[in-house]
Design a protein around this motif. Structure first.
Motif, PDB file in Angstrom:
ATOM      1  N   VAL A 142      41.396  31.169  29.240  1.00  0.00           N
ATOM      2  CA  VAL A 142      41.107  30.719  30.603  1.00  0.00           C
ATOM      3  C   VAL A 142      40.401  31.823  31.373  1.00  0.00           C
ATOM      4  O   VAL A 142      40.596  33.013  31.110  1.00  0.00           O
ATOM      5  CB  VAL A 142      42.405  30.327  31.363  1.00  0.00           C
ATOM      6  CG1 VAL A 142      43.055  29.108  30.743  1.00  0.00           C
ATOM      7  CG2 VAL A 142      43.380  31.495  31.436  1.00  0.00           C
ATOM      8  N   PHE A 143      39.575  31.440  32.321  1.00  0.00           N
ATOM      9  CA  PHE A 143      38.977  32.386  33.261  1.00  0.00           C
ATOM     10  C   PHE A 143      40.096  33.067  34.035  1.00  0.00           C
ATOM     11  O   PHE A 143      41.079  32.427  34.410  1.00  0.00           O
ATOM     12  CB  PHE A 143      38.071  31.627  34.230  1.00  0.00           C
ATOM     13  CG  PHE A 143      36.616  32.006  34.154  1.00  0.00           C
ATOM     14  CD1 PHE A 143      36.035  32.363  32.965  1.00  0.00           C
ATOM     15  CD2 PHE A 143      35.836  32.006  35.298  1.00  0.00           C
ATOM     16  CE1 PHE A 143      34.698  32.706  32.898  1.00  0.00           C
ATOM     17  CE2 PHE A 143      34.496  32.338  35.259  1.00  0.00           C
ATOM     18  CZ  PHE A 143      33.916  32.697  34.049  1.00  0.00           C
ATOM     19  N   ALA A 190      37.998  34.490  37.856  1.00  0.00           N
ATOM     20  CA  ALA A 190      38.715  33.349  38.413  1.00  0.00           C
ATOM     21  C   ALA A 190      38.692  33.388  39.937  1.00  0.00           C
ATOM     22  O   ALA A 190      38.579  32.351  40.598  1.00  0.00           O
ATOM     23  CB  ALA A 190      40.157  33.334  37.905  1.00  0.00           C
ATOM     24  N   ALA A 191      38.794  34.590  40.519  1.00  0.00           N
ATOM     25  CA  ALA A 191      38.735  34.712  41.973  1.00  0.00           C
ATOM     26  C   ALA A 191      37.400  34.200  42.500  1.00  0.00           C
ATOM     27  O   ALA A 191      37.335  33.512  43.524  1.00  0.00           O
ATOM     28  CB  ALA A 191      38.956  36.163  42.392  1.00  0.00           C
ATOM     29  N   ALA A 192      36.325  34.535  41.803  1.00  0.00           N
ATOM     30  CA  ALA A 192      35.012  34.038  42.203  1.00  0.00           C
ATOM     31  C   ALA A 192      34.929  32.529  42.042  1.00  0.00           C
ATOM     32  O   ALA A 192      34.351  31.829  42.880  1.00  0.00           O
ATOM     33  CB  ALA A 192      33.929  34.728  41.372  1.00  0.00           C
ATOM     34  N   GLY A 250      36.513  30.828  44.800  1.00  0.00           N
ATOM     35  CA  GLY A 250      35.837  31.069  46.071  1.00  0.00           C
ATOM     36  C   GLY A 250      36.493  32.119  46.933  1.00  0.00           C
ATOM     37  O   GLY A 250      36.161  32.259  48.108  1.00  0.00           O
ATOM     38  N   VAL A 251      37.429  32.904  46.367  1.00  0.00           N
ATOM     39  CA  VAL A 251      38.130  33.917  47.160  1.00  0.00           C
ATOM     40  C   VAL A 251      37.685  35.334  46.830  1.00  0.00           C
ATOM     41  O   VAL A 251      38.199  36.302  47.399  1.00  0.00           O
ATOM     42  CB  VAL A 251      39.660  33.794  46.976  1.00  0.00           C
ATOM     43  CG1 VAL A 251      40.132  32.412  47.391  1.00  0.00           C
ATOM     44  CG2 VAL A 251      40.084  34.119  45.553  1.00  0.00           C
ATOM     45  N   GLY A 252      36.756  35.480  45.906  1.00  0.00           N
ATOM     46  CA  GLY A 252      36.270  36.795  45.524  1.00  0.00           C
ATOM     47  C   GLY A 252      34.834  36.711  45.050  1.00  0.00           C
ATOM     48  O   GLY A 252      34.266  35.624  44.934  1.00  0.00           O
ATOM     49  N   ARG A 253      34.282  37.878  44.777  1.00  0.00           N
ATOM     50  CA  ARG A 253      32.901  37.937  44.308  1.00  0.00           C
ATOM     51  C   ARG A 253      32.859  38.341  42.842  1.00  0.00           C
ATOM     52  O   ARG A 253      33.531  39.275  42.432  1.00  0.00           O
ATOM     53  CB  ARG A 253      32.101  38.953  45.134  1.00  0.00           C
ATOM     54  CG  ARG A 253      31.936  38.552  46.595  1.00  0.00           C
ATOM     55  CD  ARG A 253      31.093  39.567  47.327  1.00  0.00           C
ATOM     56  NE  ARG A 253      30.887  39.182  48.719  1.00  0.00           N
ATOM     57  CZ  ARG A 253      30.186  39.905  49.590  1.00  0.00           C
ATOM     58  NH1 ARG A 253      29.636  41.048  49.207  1.00  0.00           N
ATOM     59  NH2 ARG A 253      30.056  39.482  50.836  1.00  0.00           N
ATOM     60  N   LEU A 271      44.310  39.736  40.102  1.00  0.00           N
ATOM     61  CA  LEU A 271      43.315  40.454  40.889  1.00  0.00           C
ATOM     62  C   LEU A 271      43.901  41.752  41.439  1.00  0.00           C
ATOM     63  O   LEU A 271      43.201  42.771  41.547  1.00  0.00           O
ATOM     64  CB  LEU A 271      42.820  39.568  42.036  1.00  0.00           C
ATOM     65  CG  LEU A 271      41.566  40.020  42.778  1.00  0.00           C
ATOM     66  CD1 LEU A 271      40.360  40.043  41.857  1.00  0.00           C
ATOM     67  CD2 LEU A 271      41.305  39.101  43.974  1.00  0.00           C
ATOM     68  N   ALA A 272      45.194  41.718  41.757  1.00  0.00           N
ATOM     69  CA  ALA A 272      45.856  42.912  42.294  1.00  0.00           C
ATOM     70  C   ALA A 272      45.845  44.072  41.308  1.00  0.00           C
ATOM     71  O   ALA A 272      46.034  45.226  41.713  1.00  0.00           O
ATOM     72  CB  ALA A 272      47.292  42.571  42.682  1.00  0.00           C
ATOM     73  N   THR A 273      45.612  43.794  40.036  1.00  0.00           N
ATOM     74  CA  THR A 273      45.610  44.860  39.023  1.00  0.00           C
ATOM     75  C   THR A 273      44.232  45.489  38.836  1.00  0.00           C
ATOM     76  O   THR A 273      44.124  46.516  38.162  1.00  0.00           O
ATOM     77  CB  THR A 273      46.086  44.324  37.656  1.00  0.00           C
ATOM     78  OG1 THR A 273      45.107  43.420  37.115  1.00  0.00           O
ATOM     79  CG2 THR A 273      47.415  43.606  37.788  1.00  0.00           C
ATOM     80  N   VAL A 274      43.205  44.894  39.441  1.00  0.00           N
ATOM     81  CA  VAL A 274      41.847  45.385  39.162  1.00  0.00           C
ATOM     82  C   VAL A 274      41.031  45.689  40.411  1.00  0.00           C
ATOM     83  O   VAL A 274      39.889  46.153  40.296  1.00  0.00           O
ATOM     84  CB  VAL A 274      41.073  44.389  38.268  1.00  0.00           C
ATOM     85  CG1 VAL A 274      41.711  44.290  36.891  1.00  0.00           C
ATOM     86  CG2 VAL A 274      40.975  43.009  38.914  1.00  0.00           C
TER      87      VAL A 274
END
Length: 240
Positions: free
Chosen positions: A12-13, A18-20, A23-26, A78-81
């Motif tokens: 899975v993405f 996945a954040a991108a 729509g919550v990240g780039r 996302l919190a890990t990167v």
């Protein structure tokens, strides 16, 4: 989708990708981030492969037809990167798009002891409970109209605990009147998921005795007098 298919069954993405997608990240790739359950897998060009033994069915979802981590798990990964500021922006963006579900995130954190990212995400959520300034020009306009009309001052973007755990941050809240006013921009309702989340939240709040009134930003700009007259009437009705 090509990256997910290239990695194979169960992929899975995830993370930034996945954040991108949500729509919550780039997106910063390549490489794109893909997670597989269980053991490691061989590397592939242009794909950053993560392995997780703690990825359950509730952590999985799909967006735009692409298998990906569900939004709560995406924020945890996302919190890990990313740094704390970037994570906070992702949380804010999720709320703006009406896909933020605090209860689901709290449940994820409760069962994710020991996983990387839990402390960082919990810290950002603790800050998220604090009131902020209005998030759009339309909200600023509405607050100015409320003050000009001499109405009682609402709480702005204040944390409101949900009746089933978690909670929400309404645009404007009159606590004693148990009235919530939301100013919805076009972007918020361009996504079906955002529309559905709004209605589910409204129903939950109704069970707790809160009445939610929604106005489109364009409606507020075109007919400010009517909007404020209605809000005045709602407040008056709440006091019997």
């Amino acid at each position: 989708m090509a990256a997910v298919l290239a990695v194979g069954s169960g992929a899975v993405f995830s993370h930034r990708s996945a954040a991108a997608l949500w729509g919550v990240g780039r997106e910063t790739g390549p490489p794109v981030d893909v997670t597989v359950r269980g053991g490691t897998t061989r590397t592939r060009p242009g794909i950053r492969i993560h392995s997780s033994g703690a990825l359950s069915a509730i952590d999985l979802g799909a967006e735009a037809g692409i298998p990906c981590t569900a939004l709560p798990r995406t924020l945890l990964d996302l919190a890990t990167v990313v740094d704390r500021r970037s994570l906070a922006r992702a949380v804010d963006r999720a709320e703006e798009l009406r896909v933020f579900d605090r209860q689901a995130i709290d449940e994820l954190l409760a069962r994710s002891h020991g996983l990387r990212g839990t402390a960082a995400l919990a810290a950002v959520l603790a800050e998220y409970r604090r009131p902020t300034i209005t998030r759009s020009e339309a909200e600023e306009r509405f607050l100015a109209l409320v003050r000009q009309a001499g109405l009682s001052e609402p709480r702005v973007n204040a944390w409101l605990a949900g009746p089933e755990g978690g909670g929400y941050r309404p645009d404007f809240l009159w606590t004693e009147a148990r009235l919530i006013v939301e100013i919805d921009g076009r972007e918020h309702h361009a996504r079906r998921r955002a529309f559905e989340h709004d209605r589910r939240r409204d129903r939950r709040l109704a069970l707790a005795g809160f009445e939610t009134r929604r106005y489109a930003a364009s409606e507020l700009m075109r007919e400010p007098e009517r909007v404020i007259a209605e809000v005045r009437a709602f407040l008056a009705a709440s006091h019997g």
